[in-house]
Design a protein around this motif. Structure first.
Motif, PDB file in Angstrom:
ATOM      1  N   ASP A  92       7.387  43.023 -17.509  1.00 58.35           N
ATOM      2  CA  ASP A  92       6.769  43.288 -16.204  1.00 58.35           C
ATOM      3  C   ASP A  92       6.668  44.794 -15.923  1.00 58.35           C
ATOM      4  OD1 ASP A  92       6.428  40.569 -15.672  1.00 58.35           O
ATOM      5  OD2 ASP A  92       8.424  40.401 -14.785  1.00 58.35           O
ATOM      6  N   GLY A  93       6.286  45.557 -16.944  1.00 60.07           N
ATOM      7  CA  GLY A  93       6.095  46.995 -16.785  1.00 60.07           C
ATOM      8  C   GLY A  93       7.357  47.830 -16.854  1.00 60.07           C
ATOM      9  N   GLU A  94       8.521  47.177 -16.987  1.00 61.14           N
ATOM     10  CA  GLU A  94       9.804  47.890 -17.064  1.00 61.14           C
ATOM     11  C   GLU A  94      10.214  48.057 -18.522  1.00 61.14           C
ATOM     12  OE1 GLU A  94      11.742  49.154 -14.528  1.00 61.14           O
ATOM     13  OE2 GLU A  94      10.085  48.622 -13.197  1.00 61.14           O
ATOM     14  N   ASP A 173      18.386  44.707 -16.337  1.00 64.67           N
ATOM     15  CA  ASP A 173      18.151  44.665 -14.889  1.00 64.67           C
ATOM     16  C   ASP A 173      16.950  43.798 -14.531  1.00 64.67           C
ATOM     17  OD1 ASP A 173      20.295  46.364 -14.349  1.00 64.67           O
ATOM     18  OD2 ASP A 173      19.054  48.153 -14.603  1.00 64.67           O
ATOM     19  N   VAL A 174      16.129  43.451 -15.519  1.00 61.84           N
ATOM     20  CA  VAL A 174      14.920  42.664 -15.268  1.00 61.84           C
ATOM     21  C   VAL A 174      15.217  41.175 -15.460  1.00 61.84           C
ATOM     22  CG1 VAL A 174      13.387  44.545 -15.977  1.00 61.84           C
ATOM     23  CG2 VAL A 174      14.142  42.851 -17.670  1.00 61.84           C
TER      24      VAL A 174
END
Length: 192
Positions: A92-94, A173-174
């Protein structure tokens, strides 16, 4: 990079693996569950729907020096692995980095344990695992890292088992909303 190679065949294969695991847990003498939790008493297993966004083909960035890592277990024991390399990708872009370990015994497979933002809520609190085999999980020199096949350690179902804990460097963290969810039943106690 995420890849949806395989399309419907890939999703059907993931679903077939899940059905086989459910049948093994429900019926097999090799089930990690005690007899009292098999058959009609089996509470089932829960999964996220297969999602190609969580399937990656990635190079393994091997470490110049493979460090020995001691991993604690759920039974206050220890297991030894070699920190072999790392996978770098985005969710998701992380940006995300996961360490890949090899058993200290020298086997050629990779163990990729992880905890993520779903751990302890939607998924097993101690984390989940991926096992990567060179003959099965390599395509054109890259590894297929497919979180749709992430699974719970056996101690998620039965406290009689000793499982390695996820090293802190693999706590993400995601959220990884793919693979196996938390066991819908109460794990068997160690005295079962």
């Amino acid at each position: 990079m995420a890849t949806s190679e395989g399309g419907d065949d890939w999703a059907a294969q993931v679903e077939a693996q899940r059905r086989a695991k459910i049948q093994q847990f429900r019926e097999s003498a090799r089930s990690p569950l005690p007899v009292s939790m098999r058959g009609d008493a089996f509470p089932g297993l829960a999964y996220f729907d297969p999602d190609p966004a969580y399937r990656f083909e990635l190079p393994l960035h091997e470490h110049d020096e493979t460090e020995t890592v001691t991993v604690e277990t759920t039974a206050d024991g220890e297991q030894t692995y070699r920190r072999w390399g790392e996978f770098r990708f985005e969710v998701d872009g992380e940006p995300v980095t996961l360490q890949a370990y090899r058993p200290a015994g020298g086997e050629d497979r990779l163990w990729v344990p992880f905890r993520d933002a779903t751990s302890g809520d939607e998924t097993y609190g101690a984390g989940r695992y991926l096992d990567l085999e060179p003959d099965r999980d390599r395509v054109d020199g890259e590894w297929v890292v497919d979180f749709n096949v992430a699974y719970n350690p056996t101690c998620a179902y039965n406290h009689a088992y000793e499982c390695p804990l996820v090293p802190g460097e693999n706590w993400l963290d995601v959220p990884i909303r793919a693979g196996e969810k938390d066991f819908p039943g109460e794990p068997a106690s160690a005295d079962h």
